[in-house]
Design an enzyme around this catalytic site. Structure first.
Site, PDB file in Angstrom:
ATOM      1  N   LYS A   1       0.853  -1.195   0.000  1.00  0.00           N
ATOM      2  CA  LYS A   1       0.000   0.000   0.000  1.00  0.00           C
ATOM      3  C   LYS A   1       0.881   1.235   0.000  1.00  0.00           C
ATOM      4  O   LYS A   1       2.012   1.195   0.504  1.00  0.00           O
ATOM      5  CB  LYS A   1      -0.883   0.033   1.261  1.00  0.00           C
ATOM      6  CG  LYS A   1      -2.135   0.851   1.090  1.00  0.00           C
ATOM      7  CD  LYS A   1      -3.176   0.037   0.361  1.00  0.00           C
ATOM      8  CE  LYS A   1      -4.500   0.710   0.231  1.00  0.00           C
ATOM      9  NZ  LYS A   1      -5.549  -0.262  -0.095  1.00  0.00           N
TER      10      LYS A   1
ATOM     11  N   TYR B   1     -21.134   4.816  -3.923  1.00  0.00           N
ATOM     12  CA  TYR B   1     -22.067   5.140  -5.006  1.00  0.00           C
ATOM     13  C   TYR B   1     -22.441   3.874  -5.794  1.00  0.00           C
ATOM     14  O   TYR B   1     -23.622   3.573  -6.003  1.00  0.00           O
ATOM     15  CB  TYR B   1     -21.457   6.203  -5.934  1.00  0.00           C
ATOM     16  CG  TYR B   1     -22.041   6.215  -7.332  1.00  0.00           C
ATOM     17  CD1 TYR B   1     -23.413   6.402  -7.546  1.00  0.00           C
ATOM     18  CD2 TYR B   1     -21.221   6.040  -8.448  1.00  0.00           C
ATOM     19  CE1 TYR B   1     -23.946   6.391  -8.833  1.00  0.00           C
ATOM     20  CE2 TYR B   1     -21.746   6.032  -9.732  1.00  0.00           C
ATOM     21  CZ  TYR B   1     -23.107   6.200  -9.921  1.00  0.00           C
ATOM     22  OH  TYR B   1     -23.624   6.173 -11.189  1.00  0.00           O
TER      23      TYR B   1
END
Ligand code: GLU
Length: 416
Positions: free
Chosen positions: A106, A224
């Protein structure tokens, strides 16, 4: 973002619980509890007004026994090295639980992209790659988007890397725009993969999804598309959504695209017509069948987990629960589908993107969707079986599946 909870300590506690159940030897525990490599650096970037700002950045390579490290880059004002370490650990378990031949890594930069111009963001993105190019490559460590990083940012990063290498290297980064070697189906992959595991969880728990109500916390890419696909793919009614500025509720159901258009023009879901205003926190405590935390870490803690009324929590955010929250939810019979299983659709399609880049042959969207479904369905059922075998909650079960796979690779390589 971290508040009073240290995400890396939480990741280690979660690992320890699985290590006990798996009876891992001490050498394996020592290797798997900590990241293998970390790069810390500072990036001088010329801002639009000509002054130079210095940003702090990281890239953590947690484990690459099963394949090149894989994981996104976050641009966030509250980024810390411990959050990046935790996220790199979760990437390791994520690629293992869906059984793709990759490790975990990461990256992050402490910055506030909401206050930066397009030109400033481009210069920061290129500076980041100039720094990490010494350890990042298609065969060693492959970044991707994460919080506040976009396909456009991936395109700049790929371009900078290719300029340094003087060759085309699309496989160095995933989540690229379609026209630059991105994969069909990458943009909604995190949420879509989540819908596949939600469908399996509902089957296992006898929940009729066509009658189910859903509340979504967070309205970025994952939130979303979760709101949109929960209705389109599973027939759920999405009754509430939120973002960092507040939440909205409408019991007859929300139209995800209309809410997204409202957010695009006003900056928030707040104030969407025909809805009642609620808070971002209340969204997780509503009387609904399913909650989908899709925002930041540590939103369910010992303080509020007891207020959750849903039967299922689909964790599209990374690290939404503290261990205290896990305990309370498990006791109360709330099935939580852990982050690194629930949100593994993103990295799975990133892996498909890399495979397509390497072969220079591109699949259609239907093929991507079908192959994603196969991976997610198998992963969910592997974890469900482990939860029965080890008589434990789904998070520890997911760790048992993933850690056993990484431990096997580490052992076969002779690292322990
Ligand atoms: N940032 C995403 C995650 O947390 C995607 C990582 C990737 O595609 O490599 O899973």
């Amino acid at each position: 973002m971290m508040g009073k909870h240290n995400s890396f300590e939480i990741a280690q506690r979660q690992f320890d619980a699985a290590a006990e159940l798996l009876n891992l030897n001490d050498s394996l525990r020592k290797v798997l509890r900590v990241p293998r490599r970390e790069l810390h650096f500072r990036l001088p970037v010329r801002m639009d007004d000509e002054h130079v700002e210095v940003f702090e950045g990281f890239r953590v390579q947690y484990n690459d026994a099963r394949g090149p490290c894989k994981g996104g880059i976050r641009f966030h004002p509250e980024e810390t090295i411990d959050v990046v370490r935790a996220l790199a650990a979760w990437m390791t378990w994520k690629t293992a639980v869906v059984d793709i031949p990759l490790g975990g890594g990461k990256g992050g930069v402490i910055c506030n992209p909401k206050q930066m111009s397009k030109g400033e963001l481009e210069r920061l993105s290129r500076a980041y790659i100039r720094e990490v190019c010494r350890t990042v490559s298609p065969t060693s460590d492959v970044p991707a988007p994460d919080m506040y990083t976009t396909p456009q940012i991936m395109a700049w990063m790929m371009d900078e890397y290719e300029a340094i290498c003087m060759t085309h290297q699309p496989g160095v980064i995933t989540g690229k725009p379609l026209s630059l070697g991105g994969s069909a189906g990458r943009v909604d992959a995190t949420a879509r993969g989540g819908m596949h595991v939600l469908r399996e969880a509902a089957k296992a728990g006898n929940l009729d999804l066509s009658k189910a109500t859903v509340a979504v916390q967070g309205y970025g890419n994952a939130g979303y598309y979760a709101a949109k696909l929960a209705k389109e793919m599973l027939g759920c009614t999405v009754v509430a959504v939120s973002d960092s500025r507040g939440g909205i509720r409408c019991d007859s159901g929300l139209d995800a695209d209309a809410v997204q258009a409202h957010k695009a023009s006003t900056g928030s879901v707040k104030g969407f017509k025909g809805t009642k205003q609620i808070t971002n926190e209340e969204v997780l405590e509503l009387d609904v069948d399913i909650i989908i935390p899709s925002a930041v870490e540590n939103v369910l803690t010992g303080d509020n987990a007891g207020n959750v009324k849903a039967r299922i929590s689909l964790e599209l955010a990374n690290g939404p629960n503290t261990p205290e929250a896990d305990e309370i939810l498990h006791q109360n019979g709330v099935l939580f589908i852990p982050d690194f299983l629930a949100n593994a659709g993103g990295v799975t399609v990133s892996y498909f993107e890399q495979v397509q880049n390497a072969s220079n042959y591109y699949w259609d969207e239907a093929t991507v969707h079908e192959r994603l479904d196969v991976k997610m369905t198998k992963a969910f059922n592997d974890v469900l079986a482990a939860s029965q075998k080890y008589q434990t909650n789904m998070r520890t079960a997911a760790y048992c599946v993933a850690v056993a796979r990484v431990a096997e690779a580490v052992t076969l390589r002779g690292w322990v």
